[in-house]
Design a protein around this motif. Structure first.
Motif, mmCIF file in Angstrom:
data_model
loop_
_atom_site.group_PDB
_atom_site.id
_atom_site.type_symbol
_atom_site.label_atom_id
_atom_site.label_comp_id
_atom_site.label_asym_id
_atom_site.label_seq_id
_atom_site.Cartn_x
_atom_site.Cartn_y
_atom_site.Cartn_z
ATOM 1 N N LYS A 101 36.842 9.511 19.175
ATOM 2 C CA LYS A 101 35.902 9.192 18.111
ATOM 3 C C LYS A 101 35.818 10.379 17.169
ATOM 4 O O LYS A 101 35.655 11.522 17.603
ATOM 5 C CB LYS A 101 34.512 8.869 18.683
ATOM 6 N N ASP A 102 35.980 10.108 15.869
ATOM 7 C CA ASP A 102 35.927 11.164 14.840
ATOM 8 C C ASP A 102 36.889 12.305 15.150
ATOM 9 O O ASP A 102 36.564 13.487 14.961
ATOM 10 C CB ASP A 102 34.492 11.712 14.702
ATOM 11 N N GLY A 103 38.063 11.953 15.643
ATOM 12 C CA GLY A 103 39.094 12.955 15.884
ATOM 13 C C GLY A 103 38.910 13.776 17.136
ATOM 14 O O GLY A 103 39.675 14.717 17.371
ATOM 15 N N GLU A 104 37.938 13.440 17.967
ATOM 16 C CA GLU A 104 37.684 14.207 19.184
ATOM 17 C C GLU A 104 37.722 13.296 20.401
ATOM 18 O O GLU A 104 37.391 12.114 20.316
ATOM 19 C CB GLU A 104 36.311 14.894 19.117
ATOM 20 N N ILE A 105 38.116 13.858 21.539
ATOM 21 C CA ILE A 105 38.092 13.112 22.792
ATOM 22 C C ILE A 105 36.661 13.106 23.314
ATOM 23 O O ILE A 105 36.127 14.139 23.706
ATOM 24 C CB ILE A 105 39.040 13.731 23.828
ATOM 25 N N LYS A 106 36.037 11.923 23.290
ATOM 26 C CA LYS A 106 34.647 11.787 23.723
ATOM 27 C C LYS A 106 34.526 11.285 25.160
ATOM 28 O O LYS A 106 33.437 11.310 25.740
ATOM 29 C CB LYS A 106 33.915 10.822 22.790
ATOM 30 N N GLY A 107 35.624 10.801 25.705
ATOM 31 C CA GLY A 107 35.593 10.314 27.076
ATOM 32 C C GLY A 107 36.968 10.413 27.707
ATOM 33 O O GLY A 107 37.975 10.197 27.046
ATOM 34 N N ASP A 108 37.007 10.756 28.973
ATOM 35 C CA ASP A 108 38.265 10.890 29.722
ATOM 36 C C ASP A 108 38.035 10.235 31.078
ATOM 37 O O ASP A 108 37.300 10.751 31.906
ATOM 38 C CB ASP A 108 38.631 12.367 29.864
ATOM 39 N N TYR A 109 38.632 9.047 31.283
ATOM 40 C CA TYR A 109 38.339 8.234 32.460
ATOM 41 C C TYR A 109 39.621 7.919 33.233
ATOM 42 O O TYR A 109 40.705 7.834 32.655
ATOM 43 C CB TYR A 109 37.708 6.889 32.048
ATOM 44 N N THR A 110 39.467 7.712 34.539
ATOM 45 C CA THR A 110 40.549 7.064 35.277
ATOM 46 C C THR A 110 40.533 5.574 34.887
ATOM 47 O O THR A 110 39.547 5.078 34.328
ATOM 48 C CB THR A 110 40.355 7.193 36.790
ATOM 49 N N GLY A 111 41.612 4.877 35.198
ATOM 50 C CA GLY A 111 41.639 3.451 34.897
ATOM 51 C C GLY A 111 40.501 2.706 35.570
ATOM 52 O O GLY A 111 39.870 1.824 34.967
ATOM 53 N N GLU A 112 40.205 3.046 36.825
ATOM 54 C CA GLU A 112 39.132 2.385 37.566
ATOM 55 C C GLU A 112 37.774 2.691 36.952
ATOM 56 O O GLU A 112 36.910 1.802 36.836
ATOM 57 C CB GLU A 112 39.144 2.819 39.031
ATOM 58 N N GLU A 113 37.550 3.947 36.540
ATOM 59 C CA GLU A 113 36.272 4.314 35.919
ATOM 60 C C GLU A 113 36.067 3.559 34.609
ATOM 61 O O GLU A 113 34.958 3.088 34.313
ATOM 62 C CB GLU A 113 36.234 5.821 35.661
ATOM 63 N N PHE A 114 37.147 3.407 33.836
ATOM 64 C CA PHE A 114 37.015 2.726 32.551
ATOM 65 C C PHE A 114 36.708 1.245 32.752
ATOM 66 O O PHE A 114 35.853 0.674 32.064
ATOM 67 C CB PHE A 114 38.299 2.888 31.743
ATOM 68 N N THR A 115 37.391 0.611 33.707
ATOM 69 C CA THR A 115 37.153 -0.810 33.979
ATOM 70 C C THR A 115 35.735 -1.039 34.460
ATOM 71 O O THR A 115 35.146 -2.103 34.203
ATOM 72 C CB THR A 115 38.161 -1.329 35.019
ATOM 73 N N ALA A 116 35.157 -0.061 35.134
ATOM 74 C CA ALA A 116 33.799 -0.210 35.682
ATOM 75 C C ALA A 116 32.714 -0.058 34.621
ATOM 76 O O ALA A 116 31.548 -0.369 34.893
ATOM 77 C CB ALA A 116 33.591 0.821 36.793
ATOM 78 N N ILE A 117 33.046 0.422 33.431
ATOM 79 C CA ILE A 117 32.039 0.545 32.376
ATOM 80 C C ILE A 117 31.544 -0.843 32.002
ATOM 81 O O ILE A 117 32.342 -1.739 31.738
ATOM 82 C CB ILE A 117 32.633 1.247 31.131
ATOM 83 N N PRO A 118 30.233 -1.086 31.982
ATOM 84 C CA PRO A 118 29.724 -2.419 31.636
ATOM 85 C C PRO A 118 30.190 -2.852 30.244
ATOM 86 O O PRO A 118 30.319 -2.031 29.333
ATOM 87 C CB PRO A 118 28.202 -2.239 31.684
ATOM 88 N N GLU A 119 30.431 -4.142 30.099
ATOM 89 C CA GLU A 119 30.918 -4.685 28.826
ATOM 90 C C GLU A 119 30.024 -4.318 27.646
ATOM 91 O O GLU A 119 30.526 -3.917 26.590
ATOM 92 C CB GLU A 119 31.061 -6.208 28.929
ATOM 93 N N PRO A 120 28.671 -4.410 27.766
ATOM 94 C CA PRO A 120 27.823 -4.032 26.628
ATOM 95 C C PRO A 120 27.996 -2.569 26.212
ATOM 96 O O PRO A 120 27.925 -2.244 25.026
ATOM 97 C CB PRO A 120 26.400 -4.299 27.136
#
Length: 404
Positions: free
Chosen positions: A118-137
């Motif tokens: 976001k805005d040219g910066e890495i705001k999040g660094d997740y494993t695939g499992e961590e990213f999938t677990a993020i709630p849809e909203p």
């Protein structure tokens, strides 16, 4: 100049033996299911077919690191599945694969790591499992597209009264020079004022040809458009219609974004409203801060929105868009969908060639399905059942990608 030479070109520049190059081309063509595209002119391919050849050209060179920039943007459901299979093969070969992508539904269980920028910066660094677990909203608040396409059927239905009289296409036939078959054969198709019609189908089905023939760009096309008893030939349709092409670089001509939109406006509208009308359109497309920038210096998604802004400013009664959400994130895709809705509400007839199901359910109320140059289905999208039927087209051919 031809697809086979394009696939071989990188490996030739690396000085590989001829037989090894031939073996690699044959192997990659099989992996990507593009054997049927071999020995074809590059200029005869659809946008999605070119995308597949570009991916194949990289794969033939067998580099250690692959970087894909929006690889699914012009691909149909089958080609997206084949892209997914290629990515799986590259993973098994131990390659490093980096993908910049907005459409996540085919990638969610392939990615080992997800970087959120976001805005040219890495705001999040997740494993695939961590990213999938993020709630849809939460993912939606991050501006990310859904992982499960079937969640789209819950989007509120679009019900429009439409307008009369209808536009009716009759006897549209077209064949490219030296082609052994017709690329378009549409005996009848109906388009309603005050509506947004999605044109869907596989890569090379004839969708772009359909839009180019409708707006009169193809001189060899036979057929006429009728409305309220009046007939419109090819030259007359060129004055009725405005088309935003798949490659918008072909229609960006001026030195600034604001000039690009101004040249599309009718002279009387320009005299009466001037730059205030343009500013309103640019704000609607999130381009106001870029109005003095050179269009060709913008990102792909920004160029796309400039071309769409020009179409809105043109005030033509029939407006056609070829892959208008290519390269757009969630926020800007929704902005374009809202713009389509407003165009329809103003009485315009909007036709959209697209592979983007989320965009379709947000603004389209009719679907024309084309395969082999013919209309095989024509149905409404005004109920949840209709939307589920549409989503099956995008997912039933790709069941492995569906979430449980």
């Amino acid at each position: 100049m031809d697809t086979t030479s394009e696939l071989a070109f990188g490996a030739e520049n690396h000085g590989l033996p001829e037989q090894e190059i031939r073996d690699r081309v044959r192997r990659v063509a099989g992996q990507l299911n593009i054997t049927g595209l071999l020995d074809r002119s590059l200029f005869s391919l659809s946008g999605g077919e070119k995308q597949k050849i570009a991916c194949g050209s990289a794969a033939v060179m067998e580099p250690e690191i692959f970087v894909f920039d929006e690889p699914s943007s012009n691909l149909d459901v089958s080609a997206t599945r084949e892209l997914r299979e290629l990515l799986k093969i590259l993973k098994t070969q131990g390659k490093t694969v980096i993908i910049a992508e907005h459409r996540l539904y085919y990638l969610f269980d392939l990615a080992d790591r997800v970087l959120y920028l976001k805005d040219g910066e890495i705001k999040g660094d997740y494993t695939g499992e961590e990213f999938t677990a993020i709630p849809e909203p939460v993912r939606e608040q991050m501006g990310l597209r859904p992982l499960n396409l079937f969640s789209l059927k819950h989007i509120a239905n679009i019900k429009r009264a439409g307008g009369n009289p209808l536009w009716e296409m009759r006897g549209f036939h077209f064949a490219y020079p030296k082609s052994s078959r017709e690329s378009l054969c549409v005996e009848k198709a109906v388009l309603a004022p005050g509506s947004v019609t999605a044109v869907i189908g596989h890569n090379g089905a004839g969708k772009t040809t359909f839009s180019r023939c409708l707006c009169g760009l193809e001189k060899r096309c036979r057929g006429s458009l009728y409305r309220d008893g009046e007939q419109y030939n090819r030259k007359q349709r060129m004055k009725l219609c405005y088309i935003v092409m798949q490659d918008v670089n072909h229609q960006l001509f001026t030195e600034s974004v604001i000039e690009e939109v101004l040249i599309s406006m009718p002279k009387d509208a320009m005299d009466l409203e001037g730059n205030s009308r343009v500013d309103a359109i640019l704000e609607e497309m999130d381009l106001l801060d870029l109005k003095d920038c050179h269009p060709l210096g913008l990102s792909g998604g920004q160029k796309q929105r400039v071309a769409i802004a020009s179409a809105i400013a043109s005030e033509h009664p029939v407006i056609l868009f070829d892959e208008p959400t290519s390269g757009l994130d969630l926020s800007h895709m929704r902005q374009v969908a809202d713009a389509m809705n407003r165009l329809a509400e103003s009485g315009k007839t909007v036709v959209v060639v697209t592979h983007d199901p989320e965009f379709i359910v947000r603004c389209c109320n009719q679907v024309i399905h084309i395969e082999n140059g013919c209309v095989i289905e024509d149905y409404s999208l005004e109920s949840s059942a209709d939307k589920e039927y549409l989503l099956h087209f995008f997912l039933d051919n790709n069941k492995e990608v569906q979430m449980q």
